[in-house]
Scaffold this active site. Structure first.
Site, PDB file in Angstrom:
ATOM      1  N   ASP A  85       0.845  -1.189   0.000  1.00 45.76           N
ATOM      2  CA  ASP A  85       0.000   0.000   0.000  1.00 45.76           C
ATOM      3  C   ASP A  85       0.881   1.241   0.000  1.00 45.76           C
ATOM      4  O   ASP A  85       2.050   1.187   0.393  1.00 45.76           O
ATOM      5  CB  ASP A  85      -0.905  -0.006   1.240  1.00 45.76           C
ATOM      6  CG  ASP A  85      -2.116   0.891   1.091  1.00 45.76           C
ATOM      7  OD1 ASP A  85      -2.583   1.111  -0.052  1.00 45.76           O
ATOM      8  OD2 ASP A  85      -2.629   1.370   2.121  1.00 45.76           O
ATOM      9  N   GLU A  86       0.331   2.370  -0.442  1.00 43.28           N
ATOM     10  CA  GLU A  86       1.022   3.665  -0.424  1.00 43.28           C
ATOM     11  C   GLU A  86       2.368   3.603  -1.150  1.00 43.28           C
ATOM     12  O   GLU A  86       3.397   4.077  -0.657  1.00 43.28           O
ATOM     13  CB  GLU A  86       1.192   4.172   1.013  1.00 43.28           C
ATOM     14  CG  GLU A  86      -0.098   4.273   1.802  1.00 43.28           C
ATOM     15  CD  GLU A  86      -1.083   5.321   1.293  1.00 43.28           C
ATOM     16  OE1 GLU A  86      -0.724   6.124   0.415  1.00 43.28           O
ATOM     17  OE2 GLU A  86      -2.229   5.316   1.773  1.00 43.28           O
ATOM     18  N   GLN A  88       3.626   5.228  -3.430  1.00 46.33           N
ATOM     19  CA  GLN A  88       4.282   6.499  -3.755  1.00 46.33           C
ATOM     20  C   GLN A  88       5.407   6.823  -2.791  1.00 46.33           C
ATOM     21  O   GLN A  88       6.317   7.571  -3.127  1.00 46.33           O
ATOM     22  CB  GLN A  88       3.260   7.646  -3.797  1.00 46.33           C
ATOM     23  CG  GLN A  88       2.693   8.069  -2.453  1.00 46.33           C
ATOM     24  CD  GLN A  88       1.461   7.278  -2.039  1.00 46.33           C
ATOM     25  OE1 GLN A  88       1.103   6.283  -2.655  1.00 46.33           O
ATOM     26  NE2 GLN A  88       0.797   7.723  -0.986  1.00 46.33           N
ATOM     27  N   ILE A 170       1.411  13.793   5.675  1.00 45.30           N
ATOM     28  CA  ILE A 170       0.375  12.767   5.780  1.00 45.30           C
ATOM     29  C   ILE A 170      -0.922  13.420   6.241  1.00 45.30           C
ATOM     30  O   ILE A 170      -0.947  14.142   7.223  1.00 45.30           O
ATOM     31  CB  ILE A 170       0.803  11.654   6.764  1.00 45.30           C
ATOM     32  CG1 ILE A 170       2.155  11.042   6.354  1.00 45.30           C
ATOM     33  CG2 ILE A 170      -0.264  10.581   6.868  1.00 45.30           C
ATOM     34  CD1 ILE A 170       2.196  10.424   4.988  1.00 45.30           C
ATOM     35  N   GLY A 171      -1.980  13.173   5.488  1.00 41.76           N
ATOM     36  CA  GLY A 171      -3.267  13.758   5.835  1.00 41.76           C
ATOM     37  C   GLY A 171      -4.390  13.059   5.108  1.00 41.76           C
ATOM     38  O   GLY A 171      -4.164  12.244   4.217  1.00 41.76           O
ATOM     39  N   HIS A 183     -10.587  21.897 -11.942  1.00 42.90           N
ATOM     40  CA  HIS A 183     -10.767  22.374 -10.579  1.00 42.90           C
ATOM     41  C   HIS A 183      -9.460  22.408  -9.786  1.00 42.90           C
ATOM     42  O   HIS A 183      -9.398  23.064  -8.734  1.00 42.90           O
ATOM     43  CB  HIS A 183     -11.852  21.554  -9.870  1.00 42.90           C
ATOM     44  CG  HIS A 183     -13.217  21.931 -10.338  1.00 42.90           C
ATOM     45  ND1 HIS A 183     -14.050  21.040 -10.957  1.00 42.90           N
ATOM     46  CD2 HIS A 183     -13.862  23.129 -10.299  1.00 42.90           C
ATOM     47  CE1 HIS A 183     -15.178  21.659 -11.275  1.00 42.90           C
ATOM     48  NE2 HIS A 183     -15.081  22.930 -10.895  1.00 42.90           N
TER      49      HIS A 183
END
Length: 191
Positions: A85-86, A88, A170-171, A183
């Protein structure tokens, strides 16, 4: 023949829940999986993969000095799949270790993560995954402002969009939103 998969998407695209589902499906079939996640993502605790829908599981935390290949190769009873996971937040060395797991151990590896940061730049881990993955798959979600596909991440500070600052902060939904290109460059005044 095993392959390295990189499944990317914007925030809230269901990446973590898909990883958890894949792990569940393997285990329901009596197959072993190893799940990894970067230690830097500690929103739900270090070494935990969690979905916003409330499902989570323990994972092996990855820090800069973690040798993922050595962990997988040393595992008693080789896993049938490795899930990350994650992605990136992976370093180049970690991506190289994942390639080695696929090529030398013949174990499929599926990595989930973001493609770009809020500055609209590729995350280093994602750039390395794009270069090395056998299969690259997009997981889609929609813009929080319209029904177009979300392709960008908009960061907020004090309720206002920001385009500069620390790349890694991190958020969750209180800090970041998935938006379309229009947008991203022209967010509505009030969110």
């Amino acid at each position: 023949m095993a392959q390295l998969y990189f499944r990317f998407g914007a925030m809230n695209a269901s990446k973590s829940i898909q990883l958890l589902t894949v792990a569940h499906n393997y285990e329901q079939s009596g197959k072993k999986v190893l799940v990894f996640t970067p230690a830097i993502d500690d929103r739900y605790g270090v070494g935990k993969v969690a979905s916003r829908v409330g499902i989570s599981r323990e994972a092996i935390p990855i820090s800069d000095d973690t040798d993922i290949f050595a962990i997988v190769a040393g595992e008693e009873g080789r896993p049938h799949c490795v899930l990350v996971d994650e992605g990136q937040f992976l370093g180049k060395q970690h991506v190289e270790q994942l390639v080695k797991i696929v090529d030398e151990l013949d174990i499929p590896v599926i990595v989930y993560g973001l493609l770009k940061d809020f500055k609209n730049q590729l995350f280093p881990g994602s750039a390395h995954l794009l270069c090395e993955a056998d299969k690259i798959e997009e997981i889609k979600t929609v813009c929080v402002y319209c029904n177009k596909k979300a392709t960008h991440i908009l960061k907020f500070k004090d309720g206002r969009p920001v385009y500069t600052g620390e790349t890694i902060e991190i958020g969750g939904n209180d800090t970041y939103s998935s938006v379309c290109r229009r947008h991203y460059y022209h967010p509505p005044v009030a969110y």
